[in-house]
Design a protein around this motif. Structure first.
Motif, PDB file in Angstrom:
ATOM      1  N   UNK A  80     128.824 146.770  -5.883  1.00  8.76           N
ATOM      2  CA  UNK A  80     130.010 145.910  -5.862  1.00  8.76           C
ATOM      3  C   UNK A  80     129.615 144.433  -5.815  1.00  8.76           C
ATOM      4  N   UNK A  81     128.602 144.119  -5.015  1.00  8.68           N
ATOM      5  CA  UNK A  81     128.153 142.737  -4.886  1.00  8.68           C
ATOM      6  C   UNK A  81     127.640 142.208  -6.225  1.00  8.68           C
ATOM      7  N   UNK A  82     126.840 142.998  -6.915  1.00  8.52           N
ATOM      8  CA  UNK A  82     126.259 142.552  -8.174  1.00  8.52           C
ATOM      9  C   UNK A  82     127.316 142.373  -9.242  1.00  8.52           C
ATOM     10  N   UNK A  83     128.327 143.228  -9.231  1.00  8.30           N
ATOM     11  CA  UNK A  83     129.411 143.086 -10.205  1.00  8.30           C
ATOM     12  C   UNK A  83     130.224 141.824  -9.914  1.00  8.30           C
ATOM     13  N   UNK A  85     129.158 139.083  -8.275  1.00 12.50           N
ATOM     14  CA  UNK A  85     128.385 137.852  -8.267  1.00 12.50           C
ATOM     15  C   UNK A  85     127.831 137.468  -9.619  1.00 12.50           C
ATOM     16  N   UNK A  86     128.010 138.327 -10.610  1.00 15.60           N
ATOM     17  CA  UNK A  86     127.520 137.990 -11.934  1.00 15.60           C
ATOM     18  C   UNK A  86     126.021 137.809 -11.960  1.00 15.60           C
ATOM     19  N   UNK A  87     125.550 136.816 -12.704  1.00 16.15           N
ATOM     20  CA  UNK A  87     124.115 136.589 -12.836  1.00 16.15           C
ATOM     21  C   UNK A  87     123.610 135.507 -11.885  1.00 16.15           C
ATOM     22  N   UNK A  88     124.253 135.289 -10.760  1.00 17.58           N
ATOM     23  CA  UNK A  88     123.889 134.202  -9.874  1.00 17.58           C
ATOM     24  C   UNK A  88     122.807 134.585  -8.873  1.00 17.58           C
ATOM     25  N   UNK A  89     122.474 135.886  -8.756  1.00 16.06           N
ATOM     26  CA  UNK A  89     121.472 136.300  -7.783  1.00 16.06           C
ATOM     27  C   UNK A  89     120.390 137.132  -8.452  1.00 16.06           C
ATOM     28  N   UNK A  90     119.625 136.490  -9.300  1.00 15.02           N
ATOM     29  CA  UNK A  90     118.468 137.094  -9.941  1.00 15.02           C
ATOM     30  C   UNK A  90     118.796 138.293 -10.813  1.00 15.02           C
ATOM     31  N   UNK A  91     119.916 138.245 -11.500  1.00 12.09           N
ATOM     32  CA  UNK A  91     120.311 139.377 -12.325  1.00 12.09           C
ATOM     33  C   UNK A  91     119.947 139.154 -13.790  1.00 12.09           C
ATOM     34  N   UNK A  92     119.292 140.142 -14.422  1.00  9.11           N
ATOM     35  CA  UNK A  92     119.051 140.048 -15.866  1.00  9.11           C
ATOM     36  C   UNK A  92     120.345 140.267 -16.618  1.00  9.11           C
ATOM     37  N   UNK A  93     120.389 139.873 -17.871  1.00  5.41           N
ATOM     38  CA  UNK A  93     121.599 139.994 -18.671  1.00  5.41           C
ATOM     39  C   UNK A  93     122.086 141.431 -18.772  1.00  5.41           C
ATOM     40  N   UNK A  94     121.160 142.389 -18.734  1.00  2.05           N
ATOM     41  CA  UNK A  94     121.545 143.794 -18.894  1.00  2.05           C
ATOM     42  C   UNK A  94     122.410 144.299 -17.743  1.00  2.05           C
ATOM     43  N   UNK A  95     122.479 143.555 -16.641  1.00  2.81           N
ATOM     44  CA  UNK A  95     123.304 143.996 -15.521  1.00  2.81           C
ATOM     45  C   UNK A  95     124.786 143.958 -15.859  1.00  2.81           C
ATOM     46  N   UNK A  96     125.125 143.242 -16.921  1.00  5.06           N
ATOM     47  CA  UNK A  96     126.532 143.192 -17.331  1.00  5.06           C
ATOM     48  C   UNK A  96     127.048 144.599 -17.608  1.00  5.06           C
ATOM     49  N   UNK A  97     126.170 145.445 -18.110  1.00  7.80           N
ATOM     50  CA  UNK A  97     126.570 146.799 -18.461  1.00  7.80           C
ATOM     51  C   UNK A  97     126.956 147.620 -17.229  1.00  7.80           C
ATOM     52  N   UNK A 103     129.656 153.164  -8.837  1.00  9.48           N
ATOM     53  CA  UNK A 103     128.770 152.681  -7.779  1.00  9.48           C
ATOM     54  C   UNK A 103     127.817 153.773  -7.318  1.00  9.48           C
ATOM     55  N   UNK A 104     128.269 155.026  -7.384  1.00 12.25           N
ATOM     56  CA  UNK A 104     127.416 156.128  -6.942  1.00 12.25           C
ATOM     57  C   UNK A 104     126.201 156.258  -7.845  1.00 12.25           C
ATOM     58  N   UNK A 105     126.415 156.094  -9.132  1.00 15.45           N
ATOM     59  CA  UNK A 105     125.315 156.191 -10.084  1.00 15.45           C
ATOM     60  C   UNK A 105     124.343 155.031  -9.898  1.00 15.45           C
ATOM     61  N   UNK A 106     124.884 153.860  -9.629  1.00 16.43           N
ATOM     62  CA  UNK A 106     124.045 152.695  -9.361  1.00 16.43           C
ATOM     63  C   UNK A 106     123.217 152.917  -8.102  1.00 16.43           C
ATOM     64  N   UNK A 107     123.867 153.407  -7.041  1.00 18.94           N
ATOM     65  CA  UNK A 107     123.185 153.620  -5.766  1.00 18.94           C
ATOM     66  C   UNK A 107     122.052 154.629  -5.905  1.00 18.94           C
ATOM     67  N   UNK A 108     122.260 155.642  -6.735  1.00 21.82           N
ATOM     68  CA  UNK A 108     121.237 156.665  -6.956  1.00 21.82           C
ATOM     69  C   UNK A 108     119.953 156.036  -7.485  1.00 21.82           C
ATOM     70  N   UNK A 109     120.090 155.096  -8.417  1.00 23.56           N
ATOM     71  CA  UNK A 109     118.918 154.440  -8.977  1.00 23.56           C
ATOM     72  C   UNK A 109     118.397 153.332  -8.079  1.00 23.56           C
ATOM     73  N   UNK A 110     119.309 152.616  -7.432  1.00 25.62           N
ATOM     74  CA  UNK A 110     118.908 151.507  -6.566  1.00 25.62           C
ATOM     75  C   UNK A 110     118.104 152.017  -5.373  1.00 25.62           C
TER      76      UNK A 110
END
Length: 211
Positions: A80-83, A85-97, A103-110
């Motif tokens: 949720x935070x990364x979505x 905050x956009x690219x303001x906290x060390x996010x590569x462009x691919x995070x837009x996807x 969030x569950x799928x993200x958490x599994x990889x994170x």
């Protein structure tokens, strides 16, 4: 041995962690991660949640939970935070996807980064592997089980992709050998055609196998 193909999400998580100089499971610490990306982290007697106020991202973690559950909650709230905050906290462009991912799928990889997992020598049995993943990444056995199942599915797809590429490469080599553009199989023979010139060669299936 088939190569495991990292998904866009897996590659992005790897890039994110490498920007923070985090490459080993023992470095996965929510307090350290939050500090490095300027996210305020609190531990309270309430359900975990993420919010942003006046441009400052914050996460509350339920301190009544086990350390494994807290880490998984942190991964979930980071989605949720990364979505937000956009690219303001060390996010590569691919995070837009990630905006289209749960969030569950993200958490599994994170919480269990694939690039780290691939560098480990896993046990032979599935049960032992699940326990090993759970202990190494400080996650619940349920999340470890989901991660292993997901990797097995992706590995199976990688095998299929590699087999398909081998078939395509083999067909291309035959077309080049017989100077043709396409083939047709009839009964026990393979006909090689060249556009504008018709049939260039005819071989039996047995001869094809021996090629």
């Amino acid at each position: 041995m088939y190569n495991y193909s990292l998904s866009t999400l897996e590659k992005s998580i790897e890039e994110f962690y490498r920007q923070l100089d985090i490459t080993e499971p023992y470095q996965l610490d929510m307090i350290d991660i939050a500090s490095k990306i300027n996210v305020w982290l609190y531990f309270e007697d309430m359900s975990s949640r993420a919010f942003e106020r006046k441009g400052m991202a914050s996460i509350i973690i339920d301190q009544r939970l086990s350390s494994a559950d807290q880490w998984e909650d942190f991964g979930h709230e980071m989605a949720h935070i990364l979505r937000q905050s956009g690219n303001q906290i060390l996010l590569p462009d691919s995070f837009i996807e990630f905006q289209e991912l749960r969030a569950e799928n993200f958490a599994l990889e994170f919480c269990i980064p694939t690039f780290m997992l691939l560098n480990l020598a896993l046990p032979q049995s599935k049960l032992a592997t699940i326990k090993y993943i759970a202990n190494t990444f400080n996650v619940t056995t349920e999340l470890a089980k989901k991660k292993l199942a997901k990797m097995e599915r992706n590995l199976f797809q990688s095998k299929l992709d590699e087999q398909f590429r081998s078939i395509v490469d083999y067909e291309h080599s035959l077309l080049n050998r017989y100077q043709s553009d396409f083939t047709e199989v009839r009964e026990n023979k393979v006909y090689f055609y060249q556009r504008g010139a018709g049939i260039k060669s005819i071989i039996t299936k047995k001869e094809l196998v021996e090629c």
